[in-house]
Design a protein around this motif. Structure first.
Motif, short mmCIF file in Angstrom:
data_model
loop_
_atom_site.label_atom_id
_atom_site.label_comp_id
_atom_site.label_asym_id
_atom_site.label_seq_id
_atom_site.Cartn_x
_atom_site.Cartn_y
_atom_site.Cartn_z
N GLU A 119 47.45 46.82 53.35
CA GLU A 119 48.23 47.43 54.42
C GLU A 119 47.48 48.62 55.03
O GLU A 119 47.59 48.89 56.22
N LEU A 120 46.71 49.30 54.19
CA LEU A 120 46.00 50.49 54.63
C LEU A 120 44.65 50.18 55.28
O LEU A 120 44.18 50.95 56.12
N ASP A 121 44.04 49.06 54.89
CA ASP A 121 42.72 48.72 55.45
C ASP A 121 42.49 47.23 55.32
O ASP A 121 42.50 46.69 54.21
N GLN A 122 42.27 46.57 56.45
CA GLN A 122 42.02 45.13 56.46
C GLN A 122 40.55 44.81 56.74
O GLN A 122 40.21 43.67 57.05
N THR A 123 39.67 45.80 56.61
CA THR A 123 38.26 45.59 56.98
C THR A 123 37.35 45.45 55.76
O THR A 123 36.14 45.30 55.92
N VAL A 124 37.92 45.49 54.56
CA VAL A 124 37.10 45.47 53.34
C VAL A 124 37.26 44.11 52.67
O VAL A 124 38.34 43.78 52.17
N TYR A 125 36.20 43.33 52.65
CA TYR A 125 36.33 41.95 52.16
C TYR A 125 36.68 41.88 50.69
O TYR A 125 37.35 40.94 50.24
N GLU A 126 36.25 42.90 49.90
CA GLU A 126 36.55 42.88 48.47
C GLU A 126 38.05 42.90 48.19
O GLU A 126 38.49 42.39 47.15
N LEU A 127 38.81 43.47 49.09
CA LEU A 127 40.26 43.50 48.89
C LEU A 127 40.83 42.08 48.93
O LEU A 127 41.67 41.71 48.11
N TYR A 128 40.36 41.30 49.90
CA TYR A 128 40.81 39.90 49.97
C TYR A 128 40.27 39.09 48.78
O TYR A 128 40.98 38.25 48.23
N LEU A 129 39.04 39.36 48.40
CA LEU A 129 38.44 38.65 47.28
C LEU A 129 39.23 38.90 46.00
O LEU A 129 39.58 37.96 45.27
N ASN A 130 39.53 40.16 45.72
CA ASN A 130 40.24 40.47 44.48
C ASN A 130 41.69 39.99 44.51
O ASN A 130 42.20 39.49 43.50
N ARG A 131 42.34 40.14 45.66
CA ARG A 131 43.71 39.64 45.72
C ARG A 131 43.72 38.12 45.57
O ARG A 131 44.59 37.55 44.90
N GLY A 132 42.74 37.47 46.18
CA GLY A 132 42.64 36.02 46.03
C GLY A 132 42.43 35.63 44.58
O GLY A 132 43.06 34.69 44.08
N ARG A 150 39.57 34.61 54.38
CA ARG A 150 39.40 35.88 55.10
C ARG A 150 38.16 36.61 54.61
O ARG A 150 37.39 37.17 55.40
N ALA A 151 37.96 36.61 53.30
CA ALA A 151 36.78 37.27 52.75
C ALA A 151 35.50 36.58 53.24
O ALA A 151 34.52 37.25 53.60
N ALA A 152 35.52 35.26 53.29
CA ALA A 152 34.34 34.50 53.74
C ALA A 152 34.03 34.77 55.21
O ALA A 152 32.86 34.78 55.61
N ASP A 153 35.05 34.97 56.01
CA ASP A 153 34.84 35.29 57.42
C ASP A 153 34.13 36.63 57.58
O ASP A 153 33.41 36.85 58.57
N MET A 154 34.31 37.51 56.61
CA MET A 154 33.77 38.86 56.69
C MET A 154 32.42 39.00 55.98
O MET A 154 31.65 39.92 56.28
N ASN A 155 32.15 38.10 55.03
CA ASN A 155 30.93 38.23 54.25
C ASN A 155 30.45 36.83 53.83
O ASN A 155 31.16 36.13 53.11
N LYS A 156 29.27 36.46 54.28
CA LYS A 156 28.72 35.14 53.96
C LYS A 156 27.73 35.18 52.81
O LYS A 156 27.16 34.14 52.44
N SER A 157 27.51 36.36 52.22
CA SER A 157 26.43 36.48 51.25
C SER A 157 26.91 36.74 49.82
O SER A 157 26.08 36.81 48.91
N ASP A 158 28.19 36.90 49.61
CA ASP A 158 28.71 37.14 48.27
C ASP A 158 29.11 35.81 47.64
O ASP A 158 30.11 35.19 48.03
N ARG A 159 28.36 35.39 46.67
CA ARG A 159 28.60 34.09 46.05
C ARG A 159 29.97 34.01 45.39
O ARG A 159 30.54 32.92 45.26
N ASN A 160 30.50 35.15 44.96
CA ASN A 160 31.79 35.15 44.27
C ASN A 160 32.92 34.63 45.15
O ASN A 160 33.85 34.00 44.65
N ILE A 161 32.83 34.88 46.44
CA ILE A 161 33.86 34.38 47.36
C ILE A 161 33.92 32.87 47.30
O ILE A 161 34.99 32.26 47.10
N PHE A 162 32.77 32.26 47.43
CA PHE A 162 32.71 30.80 47.55
C PHE A 162 32.91 30.12 46.20
O PHE A 162 33.51 29.04 46.13
N PHE A 163 32.44 30.76 45.15
CA PHE A 163 32.66 30.19 43.83
C PHE A 163 34.14 30.23 43.47
O PHE A 163 34.71 29.24 42.97
N ASN A 164 34.80 31.35 43.74
CA ASN A 164 36.23 31.45 43.46
C ASN A 164 37.03 30.49 44.32
O ASN A 164 38.00 29.87 43.85
#
Length: 242
Positions: A119-132, A150-164
């Motif tokens: 609610e406070l910040d929607q620009t940090v991809y880690e927030l979507y990654l961890n909530r996911g 949402r995290a993938a739209d913001m960051n294409k280089s973090d393997r954790n997004i795609f693995f999760n």
């Protein structure tokens, strides 16, 4: 636990900082420097003695983060609560407290804090990654995938997004999409043994139980073994021995 050789002189540094009457902001700056060195014990020794009087929310949050890294979750939680009391408009404090709740096995409370952080910040991809990841751990895979997207739209280089995301897609039996994510993991992280292992599992999960020597499946499992993943060795022997 890691030891830090320079801790033997640290009390003298603390006394010097106190003697000079440094402000909370200066203590926070020193704590930030120690965190950069991953000296979590140093942060605790610096800030814990004056925790009750700290009015700088960032300093209290950093103390909580240090406690988290030292697996002292109860102490971390009190710090994050204090930081939020001092400033309830910084997403980092809710994010960190959410991680503390998660570490304590309280997923519903963790989810509330991740929601508040977003609610406070929607620009940090880690927030979507961890909530996911939290939603996936709760079995809520469709919601998890939405956050991973949402995290993938913001960051294409973090393997954790795609693995999760692949794990959630596997849970929903979306094998082709899971394979795409795992393939992408190997492209951006060629040394990611677990992605190769999971690719092998995906292939064999869609074949008869007694199926053996699938060329692609065996190739993936062999890569996982070559990259040092012991779990893959047993499956490789089972499925790919001739």
């Amino acid at each position: 636990m890691k030891t830090f050789t320079y801790l033997t002189v640290f009390p003298a540094i603390v006394m010097l900082l106190w003697a000079c009457g440094n402000s909370d902001e200066q203590f926070a700056a020193k704590a930030r420097e120690l965190l950069g060195k991953q000296d979590y014990e140093g942060v605790v020794q610096l800030l814990a003695p004056r925790k009750a009087s700290l009015s700088d929310a960032d300093a209290v949050n950093m103390l909580g983060y240090a406690y988290m890294e030292l697996r002292q979750t109860d102490s971390a939680m009190t710090c994050f609560n204090q930081a939020i009391k001092l400033n309830n408009q910084n997403y980092k404090y809710f994010y960190n407290r959410g991680n503390a709740f998660w570490q304590m096995g309280m997923p519903e409370e963790a989810l509330k804090d991740f929601d508040r952080a977003l609610e406070l910040d929607q620009t940090v991809y880690e927030l979507y990654l961890n909530r996911g990841a939290m939603l996936a751990a709760m079995g809520r895979h469709k919601e998890a995938i939405a956050d991973f997207n949402r995290a993938a739209d913001m960051n294409k280089s973090d393997r954790n997004i795609f693995f999760n995301r692949a794990q959630s897609r596997l849970a929903l039996k979306e094998f082709d999409k899971a394979s795409e994510d795992l393939q992408y993991c190997t492209e951006i992280a060629p040394d990611f043994a677990r992605a190769y292992y999971m690719l092998g599992l995906v292939i064999y999960s869609q074949l008869p139980a007694d199926a053996k020597n699938d060329p692609k499946g065996c190739e993936y499992l062999q890569k996982a073994v070559n990259l040092g993943m012991p779990e893959a060795r047993d499956l490789l022997y089972e499925k790919c021995s001739r």
